[in-house]
Design a protein around this motif. Structure first.
Motif, mmCIF file in Angstrom:
data_model
loop_
_atom_site.group_PDB
_atom_site.id
_atom_site.type_symbol
_atom_site.label_atom_id
_atom_site.label_comp_id
_atom_site.label_asym_id
_atom_site.label_seq_id
_atom_site.Cartn_x
_atom_site.Cartn_y
_atom_site.Cartn_z
ATOM 1 N N UNK A 153 33.648 50.959 78.846
ATOM 2 C CA UNK A 153 32.284 50.563 79.191
ATOM 3 C C UNK A 153 31.686 51.563 80.178
ATOM 4 N N UNK A 154 31.034 52.637 79.651
ATOM 5 C CA UNK A 154 30.505 53.695 80.512
ATOM 6 C C UNK A 154 29.451 53.226 81.513
ATOM 7 N N UNK A 155 28.801 52.091 81.254
ATOM 8 C CA UNK A 155 27.805 51.568 82.194
ATOM 9 C C UNK A 155 28.380 51.460 83.601
ATOM 10 N N UNK A 156 29.665 51.139 83.694
ATOM 11 C CA UNK A 156 30.336 50.948 84.979
ATOM 12 C C UNK A 156 30.229 52.173 85.876
ATOM 13 N N UNK A 157 30.295 53.361 85.278
ATOM 14 C CA UNK A 157 30.313 54.586 86.087
ATOM 15 C C UNK A 157 29.034 54.791 86.871
ATOM 16 N N UNK A 158 27.963 54.109 86.473
ATOM 17 C CA UNK A 158 26.720 54.211 87.233
ATOM 18 C C UNK A 158 26.855 53.716 88.658
ATOM 19 N N UNK A 159 27.910 52.971 88.938
ATOM 20 C CA UNK A 159 28.173 52.491 90.297
ATOM 21 C C UNK A 159 28.692 53.589 91.213
ATOM 22 N N UNK A 160 29.298 54.645 90.643
ATOM 23 C CA UNK A 160 30.013 55.604 91.490
ATOM 24 C C UNK A 160 29.995 57.007 90.895
ATOM 25 N N UNK A 161 28.808 57.477 90.523
ATOM 26 C CA UNK A 161 28.680 58.841 90.023
ATOM 27 C C UNK A 161 29.086 59.823 91.116
ATOM 28 N N UNK A 162 29.643 60.941 90.719
ATOM 29 C CA UNK A 162 30.052 61.950 91.701
ATOM 30 C C UNK A 162 28.838 62.367 92.532
ATOM 31 N N UNK A 163 28.982 62.272 93.854
ATOM 32 C CA UNK A 163 27.916 62.656 94.770
ATOM 33 C C UNK A 163 26.964 61.538 95.135
ATOM 34 N N UNK A 164 27.046 60.390 94.445
ATOM 35 C CA UNK A 164 26.096 59.294 94.675
ATOM 36 C C UNK A 164 26.380 58.524 95.953
ATOM 37 N N UNK A 165 27.671 58.362 96.279
ATOM 38 C CA UNK A 165 28.060 57.515 97.410
ATOM 39 C C UNK A 165 28.886 58.304 98.432
ATOM 40 N N UNK A 175 54.060 66.423 98.707
ATOM 41 C CA UNK A 175 54.036 67.452 97.667
ATOM 42 C C UNK A 175 52.713 68.205 97.673
ATOM 43 N N UNK A 176 51.999 68.115 98.796
ATOM 44 C CA UNK A 176 50.739 68.838 98.972
ATOM 45 C C UNK A 176 50.807 69.641 100.264
ATOM 46 N N UNK A 177 49.868 70.550 100.413
ATOM 47 C CA UNK A 177 49.802 71.349 101.639
ATOM 48 C C UNK A 177 48.434 71.265 102.310
ATOM 49 N N UNK A 178 47.365 71.026 101.528
ATOM 50 C CA UNK A 178 46.006 71.062 102.050
ATOM 51 C C UNK A 178 45.220 69.815 101.640
ATOM 52 N N UNK A 179 44.322 69.379 102.523
ATOM 53 C CA UNK A 179 43.416 68.266 102.227
ATOM 54 C C UNK A 179 41.992 68.689 102.581
ATOM 55 N N UNK A 180 41.089 68.577 101.598
ATOM 56 C CA UNK A 180 39.673 68.850 101.830
ATOM 57 C C UNK A 180 38.939 67.509 101.850
ATOM 58 N N UNK A 181 38.542 67.018 103.042
ATOM 59 C CA UNK A 181 38.006 65.660 103.167
ATOM 60 C C UNK A 181 36.515 65.535 102.849
ATOM 61 N N UNK A 182 36.152 65.897 101.627
ATOM 62 C CA UNK A 182 34.800 65.648 101.134
ATOM 63 C C UNK A 182 34.881 64.471 100.172
ATOM 64 N N UNK A 183 34.033 63.466 100.358
ATOM 65 C CA UNK A 183 34.054 62.314 99.467
ATOM 66 C C UNK A 183 33.265 62.559 98.201
ATOM 67 N N UNK A 184 33.965 62.753 97.093
ATOM 68 C CA UNK A 184 33.289 62.969 95.814
ATOM 69 C C UNK A 184 32.764 61.655 95.236
ATOM 70 N N UNK A 185 33.558 60.618 95.353
ATOM 71 C CA UNK A 185 33.189 59.269 94.942
ATOM 72 C C UNK A 185 33.740 58.301 95.990
ATOM 73 N N UNK A 186 33.413 57.007 95.832
ATOM 74 C CA UNK A 186 33.875 56.039 96.816
ATOM 75 C C UNK A 186 35.035 55.192 96.291
ATOM 76 N N UNK A 187 35.462 55.431 95.059
ATOM 77 C CA UNK A 187 36.608 54.701 94.522
ATOM 78 C C UNK A 187 36.334 53.223 94.340
ATOM 79 N N UNK A 188 35.272 52.889 93.607
ATOM 80 C CA UNK A 188 34.884 51.489 93.426
ATOM 81 C C UNK A 188 35.881 50.718 92.563
ATOM 82 N N UNK A 189 36.116 49.482 92.950
ATOM 83 C CA UNK A 189 36.930 48.549 92.177
ATOM 84 C C UNK A 189 36.239 47.198 92.190
#
Length: 341
Positions: A99-111, A221-235
């Motif tokens: 259901x692609x309608x759901x993605x309208x809640x959390x488009x990249x850069x929206x939140x 298992x990582x070395x670097x973290x770039x803390x930019x929020x691309x999305x808000x991880x809606x559930x």
């Protein structure tokens, strides 16, 4: 004799009424994966385990974390519609292919912030709820965020441009298109497989929330973290309409009030976890509830923030609108109308 018959009938009716009132409604619940961390452990699971008692509703709750069911999170809407589970803690990005309608809640850069996410939900939740009721026999009981979804890499990076040429784990098609737009190679991998994929070099980077990554050991298992929020991880919490309709109007109101409180609690807890996990992942103090690691915290440039902000109308919205309108012809028009206020 007549009085005895009347008394017996009344007694029988009373017993039947009491029995009906005491009949428990089974509530088979699929929760978040245990691997996702403290929101599932400290808020969600206790909520469901105590729901009958705290709400006073005649419920018999059987709660199972998603990663103990053997069911893929991408199948959650189909499972809910089938009635196999009565209520599911929906992983919205993962089910958005159905259901692609759901993605309208959390488009990249929206939140980019919690406040922005709350505004989006207030404007668009009703649209998503209507669509889920129509197509999946599912009512939305509430929406909440894991928190800003950021970048973890086992490859040195100093800014967003360094993602070019790297293989990046993504969890939905909107995020995949964004990664492509900055030169990365999007690789869809389930959350539970990311740790091994980073360790083996199957991928160079992965995107998720800071607290979920901490709990799942991604910084190992990582070395670097770039803390930019691309999305808000809606559930969100979705309930099968057949189950919902078993409840009286008063019971529905009581159950909804319970979920309203849970969702409110998760929003606050999520923001606290986000702040703490940012510190813990790079070895800063205080770090009382999570594991301390020593990732390199990549400085966030103004140019990188601008790139993410501009991607809404340049990349994520047009990409999503084209896909969503194919399955729901009014999709982008409804989103535009809802979000213009």
């Amino acid at each position: 004799m007549k009085k005895l018959l009347v008394s017996a009938a009344l007694a029988t009716g009373l017993v039947a009424t009491l029995a009906k009132a005491d009949d428990a409604i089974d509530l088979r619940v699929m929760g978040q994966p245990m691997a996702t961390g403290l929101i599932q452990k400290n808020l969600e699971q206790p909520f469901f385990e105590n729901l009958a008692e705290t709400s006073g509703l005649p419920l018999k709750v059987n709660y199972k974390a998603a990663d103990t069911t053997g069911i893929k999170d991408t199948e959650q809407l189909r499972v809910l519609k089938s009635g196999m589970f009565d209520l599911i803690s929906l992983r919205l990005s993962q089910v958005s292919r159905d259901e692609p309608t759901i993605l309208g809640l959390d488009l990249v850069g929206l939140n980019p912030t919690y406040a922005a996410g709350a505004h989006t939900i207030s404007q668009y939740q009703a649209v998503v709820d209507k669509r889920l009721q129509e197509r999946f026999n599912t009512k939305l009981l509430g929406l909440w965020p894991f928190g800003p979804q950021v970048l973890f890499c086992n490859h040195p990076i100093s800014n967003l441009e360094d993602v070019a040429g790297l293989k990046v784990r993504v969890y939905d098609q909107n995020l995949a298109k964004f990664v492509e737009s900055i030169g990365g190679v999007p690789i869809p991998i389930s959350f539970g497989d990311v740790h091994q994929s980073l360790a083996l070099g199957v991928i160079d980077c992965a995107i998720t929330g800071t607290s979920s990554a901490n709990t799942a050991g991604w910084p190992e298992v990582s070395t670097h973290m770039l803390p930019i929020g691309f999305q808000l991880g809606m559930n969100g919490y979705g309930i099968n309409l057949n189950t919902w309709n078993k409840l009286s109007d008063q019971q529905q109101a009581t159950l909804q009030a319970s979920f309203d409180q849970l969702v409110k609690d998760i929003w606050g807890y999520s923001e606290d976890l986000y702040k703490e996990s940012l510190r813990c992942n790079v070895g800063e103090k205080p770090c009382d509830n999570l594991t301390s690691y020593d990732l390199v915290k990549v400085p966030v440039r103004e140019q990188d923030l601008k790139t993410v902000s501009e991607t809404v109308m340049k990349v994520s919205y047009p990409t999503w609108a084209e896909i969503c309108d194919q399955s729901n012809p009014s999709c982008s028009a409804e989103w535009t109308a809802a979000m213009k206020d």
